[in-house]
Design an enzyme around this catalytic site. Structure first.
Site, PDB file in Angstrom:
ATOM      1  N   ASP A 281       0.865  -1.172   0.000  1.00  0.00           N
ATOM      2  CA  ASP A 281       0.000   0.000   0.000  1.00  0.00           C
ATOM      3  C   ASP A 281       0.909   1.232   0.000  1.00  0.00           C
ATOM      4  OD1 ASP A 281      -2.103   1.753   0.016  1.00  0.00           O
ATOM      5  OD2 ASP A 281      -3.170   0.805   1.652  1.00  0.00           O
TER       6      ASP A 281
HETATM    7  C1  NOJ Z   1      -3.819   4.085   0.144  1.00  0.00           C
HETATM    8  C2  NOJ Z   1      -5.041   3.238   0.268  1.00  0.00           C
HETATM    9  O1  NOJ Z   1      -5.012   2.528   1.484  1.00  0.00           O
HETATM   10  C3  NOJ Z   1      -5.193   2.238  -0.858  1.00  0.00           C
HETATM   11  O2  NOJ Z   1      -6.437   1.615  -0.725  1.00  0.00           O
HETATM   12  C4  NOJ Z   1      -5.039   2.923  -2.185  1.00  0.00           C
HETATM   13  O3  NOJ Z   1      -5.242   2.003  -3.228  1.00  0.00           O
HETATM   14  C5  NOJ Z   1      -3.657   3.524  -2.247  1.00  0.00           C
HETATM   15  N1  NOJ Z   1      -3.536   4.519  -1.208  1.00  0.00           N
HETATM   16  C6  NOJ Z   1      -3.334   4.152  -3.600  1.00  0.00           C
HETATM   17  O4  NOJ Z   1      -3.989   5.340  -3.747  1.00  0.00           O
END
Ligand code: NOJ
Length: 749
Positions: A281
């Site tokens: 993530d």
């Molecule tokens: C953080 C989020 O937790 C995740 O769900 C998302 O896909 C990513 N950022 C990318 O934006």
């Protein structure tokens, strides 16, 4: 758009198909190409593939890095001209010409916004989820996006957590079915089709169990619960062919997911045979430093890559530190090779090497009529009728004037919900606009919002709304949450209606006119008080672009509600976590609770009977999981089982008659629950095992059949083995998780 009824029937079974199908599909030709390319790559080029950046806007600056082979993927580029320009540098100017993988969070629609995933889950209709993802893929891929970070399939049992909006709710089976459907929708029939985008089930794993419903917080999920509750939706997504997975932010029992080799290697790769990309993530590799799991960037990269991460999102520890870690022998080059194989494999499967560019001249597919129609169908099916006293809904012909009030009545941006980067509010149809446009010839509409937005505490507008209500036959009150009140990092400790919305409903109710409350929100809110004051309550988790027409058609009876709660609605925040599939205590609630008001002064210590309930809230929630009314009524006949005694490889056939006993054609979501009575470990009081949507005309009766292989009664036992334990089972077929008559059967050795 192809209708996907047949596919969706298969999808109900998908979660439980064997994983070997995934690895059997390993394409020899692709593997050869991957190995050949890998053999030409320098260590730096390999590590470059493992680096995902978020676009920093300046094409020239990004081009320098792309040319050097330092970037494998870019997220947040959505202009086809820019996408092609960047891709051209990768393909034509970098040494090996490896195309970029362009990513974006396309969560519940790209331009045409579908109901938030929690709303889609309320349809209990995998074809809706699949179609929604397909539309999103068609629109997103048309600008060059070939990777979305969805579906989010975190089990969420705490509505304080803002991200409950993004998933399918509290239930493992429902989430498995809907998540697999979304994977199919995003990826289409073949990943290599230009309109397919790689899915990324997230967040692996346990993120939804954040302590206190507080985003990014630690989780403490023991392995058995992980395997029984949190992992199955991910296994179903892997079985559905998901090309990528994303690690989660949380540390579970002290181990951040991004550094957890048990889940990334042992479970995902070895047990499930996953062969796609594992991406972190956003900066979750580097965040292992504040977690206290890594001392610095170097250790973060070391732990992430050795745990089985292939690509790092935006925090550059891989690109900066992996070269020296490999040289020092702390990371084996074979580990890097494996990660790069996983990345190249997906790039080949997506057809990026053959067709790296997007067609800039293609006519726009955004907001196509078929897309809007699909979004409307999803919004119709996702609306949940929670209350309908004296059948105030659908609105009768005698209704001549409606007062449309509330801050969500005409809030085009807010009704799209969370995680909408690209949806354009000027395309949104609000309930006010839809009622005027579609039913303006039948009723006079008086619009007086009362409050400007959901958090508005200014009460001066309420009297105007009340005055409007006094002139109307019915009040349609649109309340709820602005989109920013749910989603990532948007947690709440109080789930009552924000601002002066509760005062608004109370003031409207005092007029004596029937109040129809429509809630648009990102989570279940504690609306008991407002529901009591309302004649009818329709709950529409942020319904997206076509929410207005969908709701208008339901209010005026052109459509009949069929949505069911995908998550338990608590009466009060203090009841959280409230979920139907809990284990029993040794002193279960008896539902004859003595509540605060009934307890005498100086009552004795044991006067309440020592069972499990809250003195102020009792035990039961406001609305249980699976709950939702219709304009018609359904009668469930007696349940017949194919056998009372079954062996482990038998299939239980469950049949029952379902009859429409009311006046409207309607669709019922019939649900099958089981309970394993005694186990080597305690088992949930009920578990959803099957559901189906049945449409019946007034007076029509159908025999409905569920097939349930006994193997699906397996769970992780006292020895952490997945087994079906022989013994007694209870079974219910019902309209929600709290109804139905129990029948029993036995599983024997
Ligand atoms: C953080 C989020 O937790 C995740 O769900 C998302 O896909 C990513 N950022 C990318 O934006």
């Amino acid at each position: 758009m192809k209708t996907t009824k047949f596919l969706s029937a298969c999808l109900l079974l998908l979660p439980f198909m064997s994983c070997t199908q995934v690895s059997d599909t390993k394409d020899k030709a692709v593997e050869n190409k991957v190995d050949k390319l890998l053999s030409k790559m320098t260590l730096e080029e390999k590590i470059g593939q493992m680096n995902q950046i978020s676009s920093f806007g300046n094409i020239e600056e990004m081009s320098v890095l792309i040319k050097k082979g330092e970037i494998g993927s870019i997220l947040n580029e959505i202009d086809p001209v820019r996408v092609n320009a960047l891709q051209r540098v990768a393909v034509e100017e970098s040494r090996l010409g490896i195309p970029l993988l362009i990513a974006r969070d396309v969560i519940h629609g790209f331009k045409t916004i579908f109901p938030i995933p929690l709303g889609q889950a309320a349809t209990f209709d995998p074809s809706v989820a699949e179609e929604g993802a397909r539309v999103a893929a068609v629109e997103a891929s048309s600008v060059g996006i070939r990777w979305t970070f969805a579906p989010m399939i975190d089990i969420a049992r705490d509505p304080r957590w803002g991200r409950i909006a993004e998933g399918c709710g509290e239930d493992t089976y429902l989430t498995s079915v809907m998540g697999a459907a979304m994977v199919k929708g995003f990826q289409g029939d073949s990943l290599s089709s230009p309109s397919s985008i790689a899915a990324c089930p997230k967040h692996f794993v346990g993120y939804g169990a954040a302590e206190g419903g507080l985003d990014y917080n630690s989780t403490f999920i023991p392995e058995r619960r992980l395997r029984n509750v949190y992992l199955p939706p991910f296994e179903a997504a892997a079985n559905a062919g998901a090309a990528t997975f994303m690690t989660s932010f949380n540390d579970n029992d002290g181990i951040p997911a991004t550094g957890n080799g048990f889940i990334l290697k042992d479970v995902l790769r070895k047990e499930w045979g996953f062969e796609g990309i594992v991406v972190t993530d956003w900066a979750s590799a580097k965040e292992m430093i504040p977690h206290g799991f890594a001392a610095d960037d170097k250790e973060a990269a070391l732990k992430a890559v050795n745990a089985g991460v292939d690509m790092e999102m935006v925090s550059y520890t891989f690109v900066n530190k992996l070269p020296e870690l490999v040289k020092e022998g702390k990371v084996k080059e074979e580990t890097i090779n494996e990660a790069v194989r996983n990345i190249l494999r997906i790039k080949y499967r997506l057809g990026l090497f053959d067709h790296p560019y997007v067609d800039e001249k293609k006519p726009s597919v955004m907001y196509a009529d078929a897309h809007l129609a699909a979004a409307k169908r999803a919004a119709v099916e996702s609306a949940i009728l929670l209350k309908n006293d004296k059948r105030v809904l659908p609105l009768k012909e005698t209704v001549r004037t409606v007062a449309v009030v509330g801050p969500l009545a005409d809030a085009p941006y807010e009704q799209m919900g969370t995680w909408v980067f690209d949806g354009d509010k000027t395309h949104t149809k609000t309930p006010l606009a839809a009622i005027k446009e579609m039913y303006g010839d039948k009723v006079q509409v008086i619009f007086e919002p009362g409050l400007a937005y959901s958090r508005d505490h200014t009460t001066s507008g309420i009297s105007k709304a009340v005055a409007a209500a006094a002139r109307a036959d019915v009040i349609l009150a649109f309340v709820g949450e602005e989109s920013i009140l749910s989603g990532e990092a948007h947690c709440l400790a109080d789930l009552n209606l924000q601002g002066a919305q509760s005062e608004l409903i109370a003031a409207l109710a005092k007029t004596g006119k029937p109040v129809v409350t429509v809630v648009m929100a990102g989570r279940p809110l504690t609306i008991g008080k407002e529901a009591d004051l309302s004649a009818a309550v329709l709950y529409s988790f942020h319904p997206g672009t076509m929410g207005g027409p969908a709701i208008a058609d339901i209010l005026f009876g052109k459509e009949v509600p069929s949505g069911k709660t995908p998550v338990t609605f608590p009466k009060m925040v203090g009841q959280i976590p409230a979920y139907y599939s809990h284990n029993n205590s040794g002193r279960p609630a008896m539902r004859n609770e003595t509540l605060l008001k009934d307890i005498p002064v100086e009552a004795g210590q044991t006067s309440l009977g020592c069972t499990s309930f809250y003195m102020d809230a009792g035990f039961d929630p406001l609305y249980p999981f699976g709950y939702g009314l219709s304009y018609t009524t359904f009668k469930y006949g007696d349940v017949k089982l194919s056998a009372d005694e079954l062996k482990k490889n038998d299939v239980l056939i469950v049949t029952f008659d379902l009859e429409n006993t009311g006046d409207y054609e309607g669709t019922e979501v019939a649900q099958l629950y089981v309970r394993d009575k005694v186990g080597s470990v305690t088992r949930p009081v009920k578990e959803l095992k099957r559901f189906t949507r049945v449409t019946l005309k007034p007076g029509e009766k159908k025999t409905v059949t569920f097939e349930l292989p006994v193997s699906e009664l397996a769970f992780y036992n006292i020895n952490m083995e997945k087994v079906v334990e022989p013994g007694d089972f209870g079974l219910w077929v019902a309209t929600d998780s709290q109804s139905g008559n129990e029948v029993s059967f036995k599983v024997v050795d």
